[in-house]
Design a protein around this motif. Sequence first.
Motif, PDB file in Angstrom:
ATOM      1  N   LEU A   9       0.843  -1.188   0.000  1.00 30.00           N
ATOM      2  CA  LEU A   9       0.000   0.000   0.000  1.00 30.00           C
ATOM      3  C   LEU A   9       0.879   1.239   0.000  1.00 30.00           C
ATOM      4  CD1 LEU A   9      -1.603  -2.394   1.294  1.00 30.00           C
ATOM      5  CD2 LEU A   9      -2.954  -0.680   2.437  1.00 30.00           C
ATOM      6  N   PHE A  12      -0.741   6.155   1.349  1.00 34.22           N
ATOM      7  CA  PHE A  12      -1.911   5.965   2.190  1.00 34.22           C
ATOM      8  C   PHE A  12      -2.279   7.275   2.880  1.00 34.22           C
ATOM      9  CE2 PHE A  12      -3.621   5.119   6.433  1.00 34.22           C
ATOM     10  CZ  PHE A  12      -4.754   4.404   6.101  1.00 34.22           C
ATOM     11  N   VAL A  18     -11.642   4.019   3.901  1.00 28.73           N
ATOM     12  CA  VAL A  18     -10.555   3.085   4.225  1.00 28.73           C
ATOM     13  C   VAL A  18     -10.833   2.432   5.580  1.00 28.73           C
ATOM     14  CG1 VAL A  18      -8.089   2.862   4.692  1.00 28.73           C
ATOM     15  CG2 VAL A  18      -8.876   4.317   2.799  1.00 28.73           C
ATOM     16  N   TYR A  21     -13.356  -0.218   4.981  1.00 30.65           N
ATOM     17  CA  TYR A  21     -12.709  -1.361   4.325  1.00 30.65           C
ATOM     18  C   TYR A  21     -12.000  -2.230   5.360  1.00 30.65           C
ATOM     19  CZ  TYR A  21      -9.298  -3.864   1.450  1.00 30.65           C
ATOM     20  OH  TYR A  21      -8.522  -4.842   0.861  1.00 30.65           O
ATOM     21  N   ARG A  81     -11.001   0.718  -0.745  1.00 35.64           N
ATOM     22  CA  ARG A  81      -9.542   0.841  -0.661  1.00 35.64           C
ATOM     23  C   ARG A  81      -8.982   1.495  -1.907  1.00 35.64           C
ATOM     24  NH1 ARG A  81      -6.548  -1.772  -3.553  1.00 35.64           N
ATOM     25  NH2 ARG A  81      -7.935  -3.545  -3.778  1.00 35.64           N
ATOM     26  N   THR A  87      -2.117   0.709  -4.685  1.00 27.59           N
ATOM     27  CA  THR A  87      -1.759  -0.588  -4.129  1.00 27.59           C
ATOM     28  C   THR A  87      -1.300  -1.550  -5.208  1.00 27.59           C
ATOM     29  OG1 THR A  87      -3.547  -0.282  -2.521  1.00 27.59           O
ATOM     30  CG2 THR A  87      -2.591  -2.465  -2.650  1.00 27.59           C
TER      31      THR A  87
END
Length: 113
Positions: A9, A12, A18, A21, A81, A87
């Motif tokens: 990831l 971020f 998020v 998620y 995400r 990612t």
Amino acid sequence: MTAYAIAHLQQFAPHPEVAEYIDRIGETFEPFGGRFLVHGTAHEVMEGRWPGHVVMIAFPDARLAHEWWDSPAYQDIAPLRSRHIDTDIVIVEGVAEGYDPRTTAQALRDQLG
């Protein structure tokens, strides 16, 4: 043979989607025998660059890892995400118990002639 879903990831930034998620992901992989091995822990770069975070989920085998990835439950939350975190994700099989890297080295030597 155990298989792993590994995510790198990058960039971020905290976001409510998020958090949702993260709250929901465990329930998506549990039916497939998945479990976190690495999640939200610090890492130390020993060589090269590795910005961001690492997540690793173990599955009993690659078939189950792919079934999880393709499942409606996971596909439903994946955009939570992907809209906010760059990612890279791979599914990779582990090695058999008793694996000896010298066998791989010899195969490489055989290829080289």
